[in-house]
Design a protein around this motif. Structure first.
Motif, PDB file in Angstrom:
ATOM      1  N   UNK A   1       0.787  -1.222   0.000  1.00  0.00           N
ATOM      2  CA  UNK A   1       0.000   0.000   0.000  1.00  0.00           C
ATOM      3  C   UNK A   1       0.820   1.273   0.000  1.00  0.00           C
ATOM      4  N   UNK A   2       0.287   2.288   0.685  1.00  0.00           N
ATOM      5  CA  UNK A   2       0.854   3.627   0.651  1.00  0.00           C
ATOM      6  C   UNK A   2       1.956   3.812   1.690  1.00  0.00           C
ATOM      7  N   UNK A   3       3.046   4.434   1.264  1.00  0.00           N
ATOM      8  CA  UNK A   3       4.121   4.808   2.173  1.00  0.00           C
ATOM      9  C   UNK A   3       4.333   6.305   2.153  1.00  0.00           C
ATOM     10  N   UNK A   4       5.012   6.834   3.160  1.00  0.00           N
ATOM     11  CA  UNK A   4       5.269   8.267   3.258  1.00  0.00           C
ATOM     12  C   UNK A   4       6.692   8.471   3.769  1.00  0.00           C
ATOM     13  N   UNK A   5       7.547   8.996   2.898  1.00  0.00           N
ATOM     14  CA  UNK A   5       8.934   9.233   3.305  1.00  0.00           C
ATOM     15  C   UNK A   5       8.984  10.446   4.216  1.00  0.00           C
ATOM     16  N   UNK A   6       9.548  10.255   5.391  1.00  0.00           N
ATOM     17  CA  UNK A   6       9.710  11.327   6.371  1.00  0.00           C
ATOM     18  C   UNK A   6      11.167  11.771   6.342  1.00  0.00           C
ATOM     19  N   UNK A   7      11.457  12.729   5.449  1.00  0.00           N
ATOM     20  CA  UNK A   7      12.800  13.298   5.415  1.00  0.00           C
ATOM     21  C   UNK A   7      13.047  14.095   6.688  1.00  0.00           C
ATOM     22  N   UNK A   8      14.287  14.318   7.024  1.00  0.00           N
ATOM     23  CA  UNK A   8      14.617  15.271   8.082  1.00  0.00           C
ATOM     24  C   UNK A   8      14.408  16.673   7.506  1.00  0.00           C
TER      25      UNK A   8
ATOM     26  N   UNK B   1      17.273   9.430   7.253  1.00  0.00           N
ATOM     27  CA  UNK B   1      18.220  10.261   7.989  1.00  0.00           C
ATOM     28  C   UNK B   1      18.716  11.427   7.152  1.00  0.00           C
ATOM     29  N   UNK B   2      18.247  11.527   5.915  1.00  0.00           N
ATOM     30  CA  UNK B   2      18.728  12.583   5.016  1.00  0.00           C
ATOM     31  C   UNK B   2      17.847  13.819   5.130  1.00  0.00           C
ATOM     32  N   UNK B   3      18.488  14.976   5.209  1.00  0.00           N
ATOM     33  CA  UNK B   3      17.754  16.235   5.132  1.00  0.00           C
ATOM     34  C   UNK B   3      17.393  16.469   3.671  1.00  0.00           C
TER      35      UNK B   3
END
Length: 330
Positions: free
Chosen positions: A92-99, A133-135
């Motif tokens: 299903x759906x994912x959401x990348x949480x960048x810094x 962990x990437x900004x």
């Protein structure tokens, strides 16, 4: 889990936005511009608006029942950057949480609340959080949905964002989170984007891929503007054989702060439509025609984006599409 960031041209469930309510992004002209974009997008797909509780009445007075409201404390209103980057996978759906650190720790930026918006939006969307962990910001990437991403050297390799990170490390993280195979590095962004309220070179104001191997490129035709020499540099950085479609900049060259970064590249592709920036400029009509040809079968709607650009971004910067899950209803 293998994730893939769909192209913006693929079906959406909705578009997310954030209402301007504090700091430099606030103001009557900003409210008018953000509302105009929301109402234009709502012609094509649902709009979900995150609103600071203190701005609840202001937002509802402007938008009424045209959007769905979600309340959370906000520092700013650039949903492309503070929100998640949505991806899809087998489950299903994912959401990348960048810094998020205020576009590289800009002196004027605050992000106490905005740093948590990506996870909050992911929860509301029912998405699996993909931590990174990437900004990075959503405006710093553009994908074709088929394995290629555009980035700029001055964003992901910015010492204020990712000190000590190599190209290889950045590319590895983009492959892991977005499911891409090829990372195309452009040297930089538009000149104004390096001024006080800029992002230090977001790609979504200079280039976007309308299909695999096809790029819409911001071209400043006037030699009096410092971005006149940029397009040739960007062309050289693109892979051989790619089709480049020129999208000439507006005729207007400057405002009270210097050379402008007004760009028609910074548009949002919606379900059956395109919401594009206009500037009350003689070239607006021609730009909308180019966009209509680039996205056949979609209706192009222009919205005056000058108040948004005065604050450091455009229509693409204040919106974030949530892709529909393959096999589901858009």
């Amino acid at each position: 889990m293998t994730w893939r960031m769909p192209a913006e041209t693929e079906p959406h469930t909705c578009t997310w936005m954030a209402w301007p309510s504090s700091g430099y992004a606030d103001g009557e002209d900003a409210h008018q511009a953000w509302a105009a974009v929301a109402l234009a997008v709502a012609e094509f797909e649902p709009v979900r608006m995150v609103v600071d509780p203190a701005a609840r009445k202001t937002a509802r007075d402007r938008l009424g029942g045209a959007v769905e409201y979600f309340e959370a404390p906000l520092d700013d209103a650039w949903m492309r950057d503070i929100g998640p980057t949505f991806v899809v996978g087998p489950d299903g759906l994912g959401a990348v949480d960048w810094v998020f650190n205020g576009w590289g720790g800009q002196s004027w930026a605050t992000w106490e609340h905005d740093a948590g918006i990506a996870r909050q939006v992911a929860e509301w969307a029912g998405a699996t959080v993909v931590s990174s962990a990437m900004v990075n910001e959503g405006g710093g990437i553009h994908v074709d949905g088929h394995g290629t991403v555009l980035v700029t050297e001055t964003v992901q390799l910015d010492p204020g964002r990712n000190p000590g990170w190599s190209r290889e490390r950045v590319e590895g993280e983009l492959r892991r989170t977005l499911g891409v195979d090829e990372v195309v590095w452009l040297p930089r962004g538009l000149t104004r984007d390096y001024a006080e309220f800029g992002t230090r070179g977001h790609v979504d104001i200079v280039a976007t891929m309308t299909a695999p191997g096809t790029v819409l490129l911001h071209v400043q035709t006037d030699p009096r503007h410092p971005d006149h020499e940029l397009a040739p540099r960007l062309r050289k950085a693109l892979p051989a054989g790619w089709k480049v479609v020129d999208l000439p900049a507006p005729e207007g060259l400057e405002d009270e702060h210097g050379p402008v970064d007004h760009s028609y590249v910074n548009h949002l592709v919606c379900n059956a439509g395109v919401v594009a920036c206009t500037f009350d400029d003689p070239r607006d009509a021609a730009a909308l025609d180019i966009l209509a040809a680039a996205y056949p079968g979609r209706r192009v709607v222009g919205v005056d984006a000058r108040a948004i650009f005065a604050r450091g971004g455009g229509i693409h910067c204040i919106t974030q599409q949530e892709p529909a899950i393959p096999g589901g209803e858009p």
